[in-house]
Design an enzyme around this catalytic site. Structure first.
Site, PDB file in Angstrom:
ATOM      1  CB  ALA A 114      -0.953   0.001   1.197  1.00  0.00           C
ATOM      2  CB  ALA A 115       3.997   2.356   1.549  1.00  0.00           C
ATOM      3  N   GLY A 118      -1.066   6.207  -2.313  1.00  0.00           N
ATOM      4  CA  GLY A 118      -1.778   6.811  -3.430  1.00  0.00           C
ATOM      5  C   GLY A 118      -2.921   5.965  -3.938  1.00  0.00           C
ATOM      6  CD  GLU A 137       5.230  -0.920   1.946  1.00  0.00           C
ATOM      7  OE1 GLU A 137       6.377  -1.343   1.712  1.00  0.00           O
ATOM      8  OE2 GLU A 137       4.335  -0.851   1.078  1.00  0.00           O
ATOM      9  CG  ASP A 164       6.389 -11.753   3.789  1.00  0.00           C
ATOM     10  OD1 ASP A 164       5.529 -12.503   3.272  1.00  0.00           O
ATOM     11  OD2 ASP A 164       7.500 -11.523   3.274  1.00  0.00           O
ATOM     12  CG  ASP A 181       0.953  -0.491  -7.333  1.00  0.00           C
ATOM     13  OD1 ASP A 181       1.006  -0.743  -8.550  1.00  0.00           O
ATOM     14  OD2 ASP A 181       1.544   0.471  -6.808  1.00  0.00           O
ATOM     15  CB  CYS A 234       4.900   1.636 -11.881  1.00  0.00           C
ATOM     16  SG  CYS A 234       6.228   1.249 -10.733  1.00  0.00           S
TER      17      CYS A 234
END
Length: 464
Positions: A114-115, A118, A137, A164, A181, A234
């Site tokens: 999550a970190a 965003g 995270e 983890d 993500d 990304c």
């Protein structure tokens, strides 16, 4: 501008072979341009007027806007009030996708990676009231940043953890949506970050693809039947993108979902295989690189099991409400708007809905929990001191006098400097606001006021 020599030759060769010569050249040209600047408003703290001049809408996200140039966001008090979040436009697609998946039904959501927050806050924008979020995270320092951003956003039904993902995989069949993500090779950030260009290698791609599959395996276990898995990176290469999407479908029998966004607004579709995917690519869309694929878990999945009640938070880890002065409990309840259970955890009173409390009980023992619900206040002797998350929360009641600050005084407050209050300000705890948005608490002593803004959140270089 980024000179051509800074784009790795191996990356260019790979892109030409995977996405095609013409598309690759458009991408390379865009990677030499300056990145876009964009922000997304917090729909539960909607600003009453435009945040900046010449804002232009992000086509695929109703709450997102582009800015003509990048301002000094740190010097806008509304950023610290949680009225908006500075985010790349591509990532805002999460809000739109989640809205399309769930409609108006409250859900349980887990963001496994999550970190800094965003995509987590983009999901929160899409959630109906009554929904609950678990944001995790793995890296401790990044988890602290996540906690701060969730605090500012102010949604009350959130639990943040630092562990983890394999630990959370014990929560089998617990979530309607699991978002991953995943840590990746970062090709999509080459325009913004020199480190992404310098670190690129085929070895890194293979390493990331392996790690991603481990996280995916844990996420699939956590999904309910008919639950949705959102997988994103990304990066641009197919090893981490289309290949992993195909692996998800083949290994777990998850049904690929077409989000309906491919082919619109310049968003590209899959370049390999038959799994519907989204590719946000500089030169085609206004934003950085992002890959997204969405899946639905079948009803008859063999891994589905009822979530276990693994933790009794108030009894095992806290002091328990039964040991708290009833007057403090009533005071804490008066500080929030709504029917919340008040839990005493290590001397801090937390407000939680039944949905958040139930999720908390399902978290495996030993998982590090860094926040849960709304931290109302800290017990010090016979006093209850209001906590900063209360000021940021959307459920805060108007229990304290409010003092509106000028921009100059607001920035002084956010720097933890002394702030001079109007003479008529009542003594005691006061909420300070900017343009009507709470920034935090002061304690007015009459001749001076103690600044209660968290030291770890303060603006450190106000003059820069």
């Amino acid at each position: 501008m980024i000179e051509d020599k800074f784009i790795p030759d191996g990356f260019k060769t790979l892109m030409r072979s995977e996405i095609g010569e013409k598309r690759a050249e458009i991408l390379f040209s865009a990677l030499r341009e300056e990145p876009e600047t964009s922000l997304r408003v917090n729909i539960r703290k909607l600003p009453s007027k435009p945040l900046y001049p010449d804002m232009m809408p992000v086509e695929w996200c109703i709450s997102g806007s582009y800015l003509a140039e990048r301002p000094n966001f740190t010097h806008n008090p509304l950023l610290h009030a949680g009225a908006f979040y500075v985010q790349d436009a591509s990532s805002m697609a999460y809000e739109t996708i989640v809205k399309r998946l769930i409609g108006d039904n409250p859900v349980r959501v887990c963001d496994l990676c999550a970190a800094p927050g965003g995509k987590t806050t983009a999901i929160l924008n899409a959630l109906p009231e009554g929904s609950v979020m678990l944001a995790n995270e793995y890296v401790a320092s990044r988890a602290n940043i996540l906690k701060e951003n969730l605090c500012k956003y102010g949604y009350p039904d959130v639990i943040a953890t630092n562990c983890d993902t394999s630990r959370l995989a014990e929560m089998k069949g617990c979530f309607d949506i699991v978002a991953i993500d995943a840590p990746c090779s970062g090709e999509g950030m080459m325009r913004k970050e020199e480190a992404a260009r310098r670190q690129w290698s085929e070895g890194l791609i293979k390493q990331c693809a392996t790690l991603q599959r481990e996280i995916i395996a844990n996420g699939v276990e956590m999904l309910k039947p008919d639950g949705f898995l959102i997988y994103s990176t990304c990066t641009f290469n197919t090893s981490e993108d289309e290949d992993n999407a195909a692996w998800i479908a083949e290994t777990y029998g998850l049904e690929p979902i077409d989000t309906g966004l491919a082919g619109k607004y310049g968003i590209q579709g899959e370049v390999k295989g038959q799994i519907p995917c989204l590719r946000f690519m500089p030169g085609f869309t206004r934003g950085e690189g992002l890959f997204i694929s969405v899946f639905k878990k079948p009803k008859n999945s063999q891994s589905d099991k009822a979530p276990s009640k693994a933790r009794k938070k108030g009894k095992k880890d806290g002091k328990g409400t039964e040991k708290t002065d009833k007057r403090m409990i009533e005071t804490a309840k008066s500080w929030v708007s709504g029917d919340y259970e008040i839990v005493n955890h290590n001397g801090f009173l937390l407000a939680m809905t039944p949905e958040t409390s139930d999720l908390l009980e399902s978290i495996p023992k030993g998982v590090r929990i860094i926040s849960a619900g709304v931290e109302i206040g800290e017990i010090k002797g016979k006093d209850l001191i209001p906590s900063h998350p209360l000021a940021m929360s959307t459920v805060k009641a108007h229990s304290f006098p409010e003092v509106e600050l000028s921009k100059e005084d607001a920035l002084r407050y956010l720097s933890r400097d002394a702030v001079l209050l109007p003479e008529q300000t009542p003594k005691g705890y006061v909420t300070v606001t900017y343009e009507g948005y709470p920034l935090g608490f002061l304690k007015n002593l009459g001749n001076r006021a103690n600044n209660l803004y968290p030291n770890e959140y303060r603006i450190k270089n106000l003059k820069n």
